[in-house]
Design an enzyme around this catalytic site. Structure first.
Site, PDB file in Angstrom:
ATOM      1  N   ASP A 290       0.827  -1.210   0.000  1.00 33.93           N
ATOM      2  CA  ASP A 290       0.000   0.000   0.000  1.00 33.93           C
ATOM      3  C   ASP A 290       0.861   1.261   0.000  1.00 33.93           C
ATOM      4  OD1 ASP A 290      -2.262  -1.546   0.114  1.00 33.93           O
ATOM      5  OD2 ASP A 290      -2.683  -1.177   2.220  1.00 33.93           O
TER       6      ASP A 290
ATOM      7  N   CYS B 291     -25.105 -14.326  -6.815  1.00 37.08           N
ATOM      8  CA  CYS B 291     -25.054 -13.877  -5.424  1.00 37.08           C
ATOM      9  C   CYS B 291     -24.788 -12.375  -5.347  1.00 37.08           C
ATOM     10  CB  CYS B 291     -23.965 -14.629  -4.657  1.00 37.08           C
ATOM     11  SG  CYS B 291     -23.821 -14.133  -2.921  1.00 37.08           S
TER      12      CYS B 291
ATOM     13  N   CYS C 153     -23.513  -9.260  -0.509  1.00 32.58           N
ATOM     14  CA  CYS C 153     -22.719  -8.126  -0.028  1.00 32.58           C
ATOM     15  C   CYS C 153     -23.361  -6.802  -0.425  1.00 32.58           C
ATOM     16  CB  CYS C 153     -21.293  -8.208  -0.561  1.00 32.58           C
ATOM     17  SG  CYS C 153     -21.146  -8.266  -2.363  1.00 32.58           S
TER      18      CYS C 153
ATOM     19  N   CYS D 197     -24.895  -4.162   2.505  1.00 29.66           N
ATOM     20  CA  CYS D 197     -24.148  -2.937   2.807  1.00 29.66           C
ATOM     21  C   CYS D 197     -25.065  -1.932   3.510  1.00 29.66           C
ATOM     22  CB  CYS D 197     -23.592  -2.323   1.527  1.00 29.66           C
ATOM     23  SG  CYS D 197     -22.661  -0.791   1.811  1.00 29.66           S
TER      24      CYS D 197
ATOM     25  N   CYS E 200     -19.245   5.021   2.228  1.00 29.20           N
ATOM     26  CA  CYS E 200     -18.634   3.873   2.912  1.00 29.20           C
ATOM     27  C   CYS E 200     -18.236   4.209   4.349  1.00 29.20           C
ATOM     28  CB  CYS E 200     -17.412   3.408   2.125  1.00 29.20           C
ATOM     29  SG  CYS E 200     -16.595   1.967   2.825  1.00 29.20           S
TER      30      CYS E 200
ATOM     31  N   CYS F 205     -15.958  -1.230   8.822  1.00 28.82           N
ATOM     32  CA  CYS F 205     -17.156  -2.042   8.616  1.00 28.82           C
ATOM     33  C   CYS F 205     -16.752  -3.301   7.860  1.00 28.82           C
ATOM     34  CB  CYS F 205     -18.182  -1.246   7.804  1.00 28.82           C
ATOM     35  SG  CYS F 205     -19.678  -2.164   7.375  1.00 28.82           S
TER      36      CYS F 205
ATOM     37  N   CYS G 273     -19.808  -6.556   4.329  1.00 29.29           N
ATOM     38  CA  CYS G 273     -19.746  -7.241   3.037  1.00 29.29           C
ATOM     39  C   CYS G 273     -18.874  -8.491   3.099  1.00 29.29           C
ATOM     40  CB  CYS G 273     -19.271  -6.291   1.938  1.00 29.29           C
ATOM     41  SG  CYS G 273     -17.588  -5.684   2.132  1.00 29.29           S
TER      42      CYS G 273
ATOM     43  N   CYS H 150     -20.321 -12.800   3.007  1.00 32.91           N
ATOM     44  CA  CYS H 150     -19.833 -13.478   1.791  1.00 32.91           C
ATOM     45  C   CYS H 150     -19.734 -14.983   2.007  1.00 32.91           C
ATOM     46  CB  CYS H 150     -18.467 -12.923   1.406  1.00 32.91           C
ATOM     47  SG  CYS H 150     -17.754 -13.738  -0.050  1.00 32.91           S
TER      48      CYS H 150
END
Length: 312
Positions: free
Chosen positions: A121, A187, A190, A194, A209, A237, A240, A244
């Site tokens: 990152d 599917c 997610c 949310c 978000c 959070c 999602c 899954c």
């Protein structure tokens, strides 16, 4: 090689054959930026040359190696605890990945003199995109990388190296049966789960978000339309990921440093209400939540207590 450096999965991209991201990916990213879905994270608009081609970061690079580590927790926070996103409950994953990448670079150095650069990152390389290209996993509708056997409880890092793919020891990567398939199929759990409607299939609007508003947000405020849907969340959070199907029944991480800190598992409203900067530093030292800074944590605590008081 994955076993030698204790990572869950590893994949390699030949930068001589695949020097640039695909045009469709670049177009999707450009459109996402143009629509403002990156909120105020302006760093996502910089260094476009590196986003397009990793060799812009290290011109000598011939290969890009992606590694994946699991952070699937062995223990969870108490049901009554202020919720913290699971990747931040243990040691800062950037530091853990950096050690693994350095181990990988050193092992390669024992066989090939090489120029390299590790990324966790710390550079604008779209690592999830390259991880999918390398067969490490596939990107799901929640925009997360989903790795077979690990789900999306994973963090990834990469090593740019001048070593050529043809010189690297090859191992059959873990993969889904058909890596070109849409692994989510029909599917959309997610997307439907949310809490703020930030997700649409394969896209995330950061402006909605909770992760953005509680971690990346540098202002003193959280909009009411977000705050009112945060429930018991303090930082981040995981909804999602929690819903899954690929994340069900995955084994907990074997990386001890990524296991949750006991003090965070036992976090309580009382502890938050008394927290000062020193306590914040002691409790979150060494975790990814130093990115939030004390100012951001104070804001999150203030809004968390407000929500609790509303329920009284």
């Amino acid at each position: 090689m994955a076993e030698e450096i204790n990572v869950f999965n590893i994949g390699v991209i030949d930068l001589e054959e695949n020097p640039d991201v695909d045009s469709w990916y670049q177009q999707c990213f450009d459109r996402w930026i143009e629509e403002g879905q990156h909120a105020d994270m302006e760093y996502l608009t910089r260094y476009e040359d590196v986003r397009r081609t990793p060799k812009a970061l290290l011109p000598e690079a011939n290969s890009l190696i992606i590694i994946a580590l699991s952070y699937a927790p062995l223990q969870k926070q108490a049901a009554s605890a202020p919720k913290i996103t699971k990747y931040a409950l243990g040691r800062d994953y950037h530091k853990v990945l950096k050690k693994r990448i350095e181990m990988l670079a050193e092992k390669l150095s024992q066989r090939f003199p090489h120029t390299y650069r590790g990324v966790t990152d710390t550079a604008p390389i779209p690592e999830r995109y390259w991880a999918a290209r390398a067969g490490v996993g596939q990107i799901g509708k929640n925009t997360c990388l989903i790795v077979p056997g690990m789900g999306s409880w994973c963090v990834i890092g990469s090593l740019l190296t001048s070593v050529r793919v043809t010189d690297l020891p090859r191992k059959e990567a873990l993969s889904f049966p058909d890596t070109g398939a849409d692994i989510c199929l029909e599917c959309d759990r997610c997307v439907r789960a949310c809490p703020t409607g930030a997700l649409s299939p394969f896209s995330l609007d950061a402006r909605k978000c909770i992760n953005y508003w509680t971690i990346e947000n540098r202002s003193e405020e959280i909009p009411e339309e977000i705050n009112s849907k945060m429930a018991s969340r303090l930082v981040g959070c995981d909804t999602c990921l929690d819903v899954c199907p690929y994340n069900k029944n995955v084994p907990p991480t074997t990386e001890l440093e990524l296991l949750p800190k006991e003090s965070l598992l036992d976090l309580s409203l009382e502890m938050l209400s008394k927290m000062e900067e020193k306590e914040y530093g002691d409790m979150f030292f060494g975790t990814s939540l130093t990115r939030t800074k004390w100012s951001g944590m104070k804001r999150n605590i203030r809004y968390f207590i407000q929500r609790k008081n509303r329920k009284k």
